[in-house]
Scaffold this active site. Sequence first.
Site, mmCIF file in Angstrom:
data_model
loop_
_atom_site.group_PDB
_atom_site.id
_atom_site.type_symbol
_atom_site.label_atom_id
_atom_site.label_comp_id
_atom_site.label_asym_id
_atom_site.label_seq_id
_atom_site.Cartn_x
_atom_site.Cartn_y
_atom_site.Cartn_z
ATOM 1 N N ARG A 1 -13.999 -7.242 -1.934
ATOM 2 C CA ARG A 1 -13.353 -7.080 -0.629
ATOM 3 C C ARG A 1 -12.777 -5.663 -0.519
ATOM 4 O O ARG A 1 -12.121 -5.167 -1.423
ATOM 5 C CB ARG A 1 -12.239 -8.111 -0.479
ATOM 6 C CG ARG A 1 -11.452 -8.018 0.853
ATOM 7 C CD ARG A 1 -10.236 -7.143 0.752
ATOM 8 N NE ARG A 1 -9.375 -7.230 1.942
ATOM 9 C CZ ARG A 1 -8.311 -6.457 2.140
ATOM 10 N NH1 ARG A 1 -7.959 -5.552 1.252
ATOM 11 N NH2 ARG A 1 -7.584 -6.577 3.232
ATOM 12 N N VAL A 2 -13.030 -5.020 0.588
ATOM 13 C CA VAL A 2 -12.462 -3.691 0.835
ATOM 14 C C VAL A 2 -11.618 -3.776 2.094
ATOM 15 O O VAL A 2 -12.057 -4.335 3.107
ATOM 16 C CB VAL A 2 -13.580 -2.632 0.998
ATOM 17 C CG1 VAL A 2 -12.987 -1.287 1.385
ATOM 18 C CG2 VAL A 2 -14.389 -2.509 -0.287
ATOM 19 N N GLY A 3 -10.411 -3.227 2.025
ATOM 20 C CA GLY A 3 -9.512 -3.259 3.178
ATOM 21 C C GLY A 3 -9.643 -2.015 4.032
ATOM 22 O O GLY A 3 -10.647 -1.294 3.982
ATOM 23 N N THR B 1 0.897 -1.160 0.000
ATOM 24 C CA THR B 1 0.000 0.000 0.000
ATOM 25 C C THR B 1 0.926 1.198 0.000
ATOM 26 O O THR B 1 2.092 1.064 0.374
ATOM 27 C CB THR B 1 -0.855 0.016 1.292
ATOM 28 O OG1 THR B 1 -1.960 -0.862 1.137
ATOM 29 C CG2 THR B 1 -1.388 1.384 1.652
HETATM 30 N N1 ASP Z 1 -3.856 -2.575 4.101
HETATM 31 C C1 ASP Z 1 -4.042 -2.998 2.741
HETATM 32 C C2 ASP Z 1 -5.306 -3.792 2.634
HETATM 33 O O1 ASP Z 1 -5.569 -4.607 3.487
HETATM 34 C C3 ASP Z 1 -2.929 -3.790 2.201
HETATM 35 C C4 ASP Z 1 -1.577 -3.402 2.683
HETATM 36 O O2 ASP Z 1 -1.366 -2.343 3.198
HETATM 37 O O3 ASP Z 1 -0.635 -4.176 2.541
HETATM 38 O O4 ASP Z 1 -6.006 -3.633 1.671
#
Ligand code: ASP
Length: 323
Positions: free
Chosen positions: A217-219, A189
């Site tokens: 899916r939403v993070g 990210t």
């Molecule tokens: N936090 C992001 C997500 O879960 C992925 C990441 O930061 O590695 O979508």
Amino acid sequence: MFKRALAFIMLSLAVTAHAAPKIMLVMHGGAGTITKASMTPEKEKAYRETLELALKTGHAVLMKGGTSVDAVEAAIRVLEDSPLFNAGKGAVFTHEGKNELDASIMRGRDKAAGAVAGVTIIRNPISAARAVMEKSPHVLMIGKGAELFATKMGLEIVDPSYFWTEPRWKQLQQELIKEGSGDEKKHGTVGAVALDRNGDLAAGTSTGGMTNKLYGRVGDSPIIGAGTYADNATCAVSGTGHGEFFIRWTVASDIAALMRYKGMSVSEAANEVVMHKLVEVKGEGGVIALDAKGNFAMPFNSEGMYRGWIGEDGVAHVLIYRE
Ligand code: ASP
């Protein structure tokens, strides 16, 4: 003699009182299984150079008197446009082989915020998040609606194939073979937190999410209070890591809350959440956090985190591993 000394002291006090706040920009490019052993010198050089470019881009904005929101957006766009990072071009693939992007931005002065989730045709999702914040009455827009809004706002629209990159495609194929093995470490990210001349904080985060994620899916990245938060009274935070944990532990706002209610410093608060609360539940990841005085912390509990900062002097500092 005494009078002179007094005059000098009073003058320096006046200067300090009126000195413009110092600017600061801190960024991350994702946390995860990043070790020196898994890196080639060429790859490392490319990561360092791109992070440096992003830091210098944001710094130039702040030096010209731009706002922290301007700087966060400009700096994140550089990483979104690079295929190296999991945001914009370079985003990871869903289980079905698509790129679904999430981003958010928040302004610390008035807690204005904007976010988009599950978008597939917006070249720079961070700019779409900003448009939601500034030009809509909403905070979070998703999918087709967010895309229509971004189109109407005149943002750059691309064909979904723009986001296709070979390394990410290969990563998905590897994950598909491993499926069921429980190894879900393919993420990343990008994020930025900034402090401008007016003393205002801002935070922004942009991501492709996690490789092999399910449709829709939403993070945490587009969730205000989870992956992104900014409040001048406490701090600006951007996170990276296993999003499901960041959402459930409301990571970004918890750091601000520890400062506000427990009087912790920005590093104490960020460490408490990342190195204790998240570690206890095996929530992998890290954050960048910056307070309104320019103090910052960059804790991570994974093997590495692309990260860096640039202050008043314009010297870009980039770190990758635990060092
Ligand atoms: N936090 C992001 C997500 O879960 C992925 C990441 O930061 O590695 O979508």
